[in-house]
Design a protein around this motif. Structure first.
Motif, short mmCIF file in Angstrom:
data_model
loop_
_atom_site.label_atom_id
_atom_site.label_comp_id
_atom_site.label_asym_id
_atom_site.label_seq_id
_atom_site.Cartn_x
_atom_site.Cartn_y
_atom_site.Cartn_z
N ASP A 258 -1.16 5.78 15.58
CA ASP A 258 -0.12 4.89 15.05
C ASP A 258 -0.64 4.00 13.93
OD1 ASP A 258 1.64 5.97 16.88
OD2 ASP A 258 1.37 4.37 18.34
N HIS A 259 -1.62 4.47 13.20
CA HIS A 259 -2.17 3.70 12.08
C HIS A 259 -2.34 4.60 10.86
CE1 HIS A 259 -3.16 0.80 15.21
NE2 HIS A 259 -3.54 -0.07 14.29
N ARG A 260 -2.33 3.98 9.70
CA ARG A 260 -2.68 4.64 8.46
C ARG A 260 -4.05 4.14 8.01
NH1 ARG A 260 2.61 3.04 7.05
NH2 ARG A 260 1.75 1.49 5.63
N LEU A 261 -4.72 4.97 7.22
CA LEU A 261 -6.07 4.66 6.76
C LEU A 261 -6.08 4.62 5.24
CD1 LEU A 261 -7.95 7.25 9.03
CD2 LEU A 261 -7.31 4.91 9.62
N VAL A 279 -3.49 7.39 4.16
CA VAL A 279 -3.44 8.74 4.73
C VAL A 279 -3.41 8.63 6.24
CG1 VAL A 279 -4.60 9.78 2.76
CG2 VAL A 279 -5.95 8.95 4.69
N SER A 280 -3.07 9.76 6.87
CA SER A 280 -3.00 9.78 8.33
C SER A 280 -4.37 10.06 8.95
CB SER A 280 -2.00 10.82 8.80
OG SER A 280 -2.37 12.12 8.34
N THR A 295 -4.04 0.15 8.88
CA THR A 295 -2.70 -0.42 8.78
C THR A 295 -1.81 0.19 9.85
OG1 THR A 295 -2.98 -0.62 6.39
CG2 THR A 295 -0.75 -0.89 7.26
N ARG A 296 -1.29 -0.65 10.73
CA ARG A 296 -0.41 -0.14 11.78
C ARG A 296 0.93 0.26 11.19
NH1 ARG A 296 3.20 -2.53 14.93
NH2 ARG A 296 2.68 -4.53 14.00
N LEU A 297 1.50 1.37 11.71
CA LEU A 297 2.78 1.85 11.22
C LEU A 297 3.85 0.81 11.47
CD1 LEU A 297 2.66 5.56 12.41
CD2 LEU A 297 2.27 4.67 10.12
N ALA A 298 4.70 0.58 10.47
CA ALA A 298 5.75 -0.44 10.56
C ALA A 298 6.74 -0.07 11.65
CB ALA A 298 6.46 -0.57 9.21
N ALA A 356 3.13 8.95 4.41
CA ALA A 356 1.72 8.72 4.74
C ALA A 356 1.29 9.55 5.95
CB ALA A 356 1.48 7.23 5.02
N GLU A 357 2.27 9.85 6.85
CA GLU A 357 1.92 10.67 8.00
C GLU A 357 1.54 12.09 7.57
OE1 GLU A 357 5.36 7.99 9.35
OE2 GLU A 357 4.32 8.60 7.53
#
Length: 603
Positions: A258-261, A279-280, A295-298, A356-357
């Motif tokens: 559940d985060h982006r990098l 990126v995922s 970054t946590r997904l909104a 981003a996923e």
């Protein structure tokens, strides 16, 4: 008016004189350290106005073994009874630094002076330590390359490293041999700067910057030397991870549930945050050092635990999968509504036509596509390619990496096959004398050197099976250099680390033939990178060509190092001799005269 100008001029001269004397006092104290002084930590907030500190550390290196279990063996034949044993215990060796698998993190500020006492307590094994990312300006004899810049640290002896940490970023100190680096003789070396802590609009907002040093032992991954490792966060959700991946023969995907990098820096060089996408997941390669923002997904509620996943690149790989935990303090997280917590970066990542996923980042550069980004898709940061390097170069070096199978006979008459690796036909071997102390024209050294316009040594005559020598290429100080690495090996990807220098990756091509490399550089083939990254560790994929450029402004002997070698070398290293590499070495610097024989150091 003239009187005032004279007063100002006198004051300026006085200040300059005082500054010179203070700097000299620091250097004199730095090179005359009392060995009985206690170690001093330099982990602090960095300030441009502060004087550099002298940071003292002590590292005690040992080697240990353990038996994780036993396994059946079908080919361990006892000579006396002629019967086969049914079990053979597996013994795994690893290194400890100050009693721990994976050494302590050394944290300093940019321009601090380090004094590190290293004690080798390993019976019958010599070691050295290399410090990645550092220029070793004025101290090239502290680069940590055995028989090139220093004598190996013999068993039960000590050596003191003294140098200035002049390049900020996430770095590493490690044993020179590949097996040492991947089996515990390493530690994170973090050099902070006033820019990242106070001036950068992105980095200054990420105060929490833990180190994730990923290693592998006996087929299982660990982070910071622990297999049950967990990253705990107390309240804050702003997270900048300093990630170091030191795993040989493996490649893992990194993803966080559940985060982006978003990659912020590579090899200590800051990227353009305004243009770097999130990126995922990210495919890691051996030797990579990077800073990553999480970054946590909104829209998602904060959970207590998230999975940190390391998945092997290939399903058939012998590398294992590992899952660790990112743990949030539930009480503090519940006290703050998710929308009220400043989690996203001040400068958000740029919009992308793909979600981003869907976007992934392959740092090896193997499978590039619209949804699979590669290093050349990441824009360089504030250290852009200098205009002088854009216009051309003064010196061009071309290295063709190859291997061949050589047939032989074993001790009992059985047929054997050995892989002989070389660069431009030369199989690298270490010199019989300390190279930094000897001019290349010296008979004891020159007779074993090859490369450039030198005549072939006796070990490289046509009747010999291989050409073993000290491969040296000379570069004039201040020259603009274009270096082309051509991987003619169709089966192996190689990772190279250049000591003392940072390079700009300017061209990538898909073929590994010399003619193709020339075409790639002239724009007829390959991909020319518009915003090149500044790196010191690069992947040269099988059957591919990589061209880099740099300015050789640091005199010394700098190793172009194949980090995949399990020992000191497997024949694919090259020494770049810049300028007249005979620095002012301290009088008591070891001479290595108790070692003898050019082949003794080839492992």
């Amino acid at each position: 008016m003239k009187t005032l100008q004279r007063i100002v001029l006198i004051v300026q001269r006085v200040l300059i004189t005082v500054g010179v004397f203070l700097a000299a006092a620091v250097l004199i104290h730095f090179f005359a350290i009392d060995p009985t002084e206690r170690a001093v930590s330099c982990d602090r907030v960095c300030n441009r106005a502060d004087w550099p500190r002298i940071c003292r550390y002590e590292l005690v290196v040992e080697k240990r073994t353990f038996r994780p279990g036993s396994t059946p063996s079908t080919d361990n034949v006892t000579l006396t009874g002629g019967s086969k044993s049914t079990e053979q215990p597996i013994t795994v060796s690893y290194y400890t630094v100050n009693g721990r698998y994976v050494g302590p993190t050394l944290t300093v500020c940019e321009n601090d002076f380090l004094v590190v006492d290293v004690e080798n307590r390993i019976p019958g094994e010599s070691i050295t330590l290399h410090w990645t990312g550092q220029s070793q300006r004025r101290t090239p004899f502290m680069d940590g390359v055995p028989m090139i810049t220093q004598c190996p640290i013999a068993s039960f002896t000590r050596f003191q490293y003294k140098f200035q940490a002049d390049r900020a970023g996430t770095h590493l100190y490690h044993g020179f041999a590949g097996s040492e680096r991947t089996q515990g003789l390493l530690g994170a070396f973090v050099v902070r700067s006033a820019y990242e802590q106070r001036q950068s609009p992105v980095l200054s907002a990420l105060h929490n910057d833990p180190v994730w040093l990923v290693t592998e032992l006996n087929g299982m991954l660990g982070v910071n030397g622990q297999r049950d490792w967990m990253q705990a966060l107390n309240g804050t959700l702003n997270l900048r991870v300093r990630l170091i991946y030191a795993v040989a023969h493996c490649q893992h995907w990194l993803e966080l549930e559940d985060h982006r990098l978003q990659v912020l820096a590579l090899d200590g060089n800051v990227l353009d945050h305004n243009s770097t996408p999130s990126v995922s997941r990210i495919l890691l390669h051996d030797g990579v050092r990077m800073d990553v923002a999480l970054t946590r997904l909104a829209g998602d509620k904060i959970k207590r635990d998230y999975e940190i996943r390391f998945t092997p690149h290939e399903a058939t790989s012998s590398c294992g999968r590992a899952v660790f935990r990112l743990h949030y303090d539930a009480d503090r997280a519940a006290a703050n509504d998710a929308e009220s917590i400043k989690y996203n970066l001040i400068t958000p990542p740029p919009p992308s036509p793909h979600r981003a996923e869907e976007l992934q980042l392959d740092l090896t550069g193997t499978g590039c596509s619209e949804t699979m980004l590669c290093p050349q898709d990441l824009p360089g940061g504030r250290d852009q390619l200098p205009k002088d390097l854009q216009r051309g170069y003064d010196t061009r070096l071309e290295f063709t990496i190859g291997s061949r199978q050589q047939a032989g006979t074993g001790p009992f008459g059985e047929s054997t096959h050995e892989t002989v690796r070389s660069v431009n036909g030369f199989t690298f071997a270490f010199p019989p004398v300390l190279m930094v102390r000897e001019p290349l024209a010296n008979g004891a050294l020159g007779a074993h050197c090859c490369g450039g316009q030198r005549p072939l040594p006796r070990s490289c005559q046509p009747l010999t099976a291989r050409c073993e020598c000290v491969h040296v290429e000379h570069i004039e100080a201040g020259h603009r250099v274009e270096m082309v690495l051509i991987n003619a090996d169709a089966a192996v990807d190689y990772v190279y680390h250049l000591h003392g220098q940072s390079v700009f990756v300017v061209v990538l091509a898909t073929a590994g033939r010399p003619g193709t490399a020339l075409g790639a550089l002239s724009g007829q083939a390959g991909q020319r990178i518009s915003a090149p990254l500044q790196r010191d560790t690069i992947v040269v994929r099988r059957g591919s060509t990589v061209a880099v450029r740099f300015v050789a402004n640091l005199a010394g002997l700098w190793l172009l190092r194949d980090i995949g070698s399990p020992g000191w070398s497997r024949g694919l290293d090259v020494v770049l001799s810049v300028g007249t590499p005979q620095p002012d070495i301290p009088r008591n610097f070891p001479t290595c005269r108790h070692f003898a024989g050019p082949r003794y150091f080839l492992i």
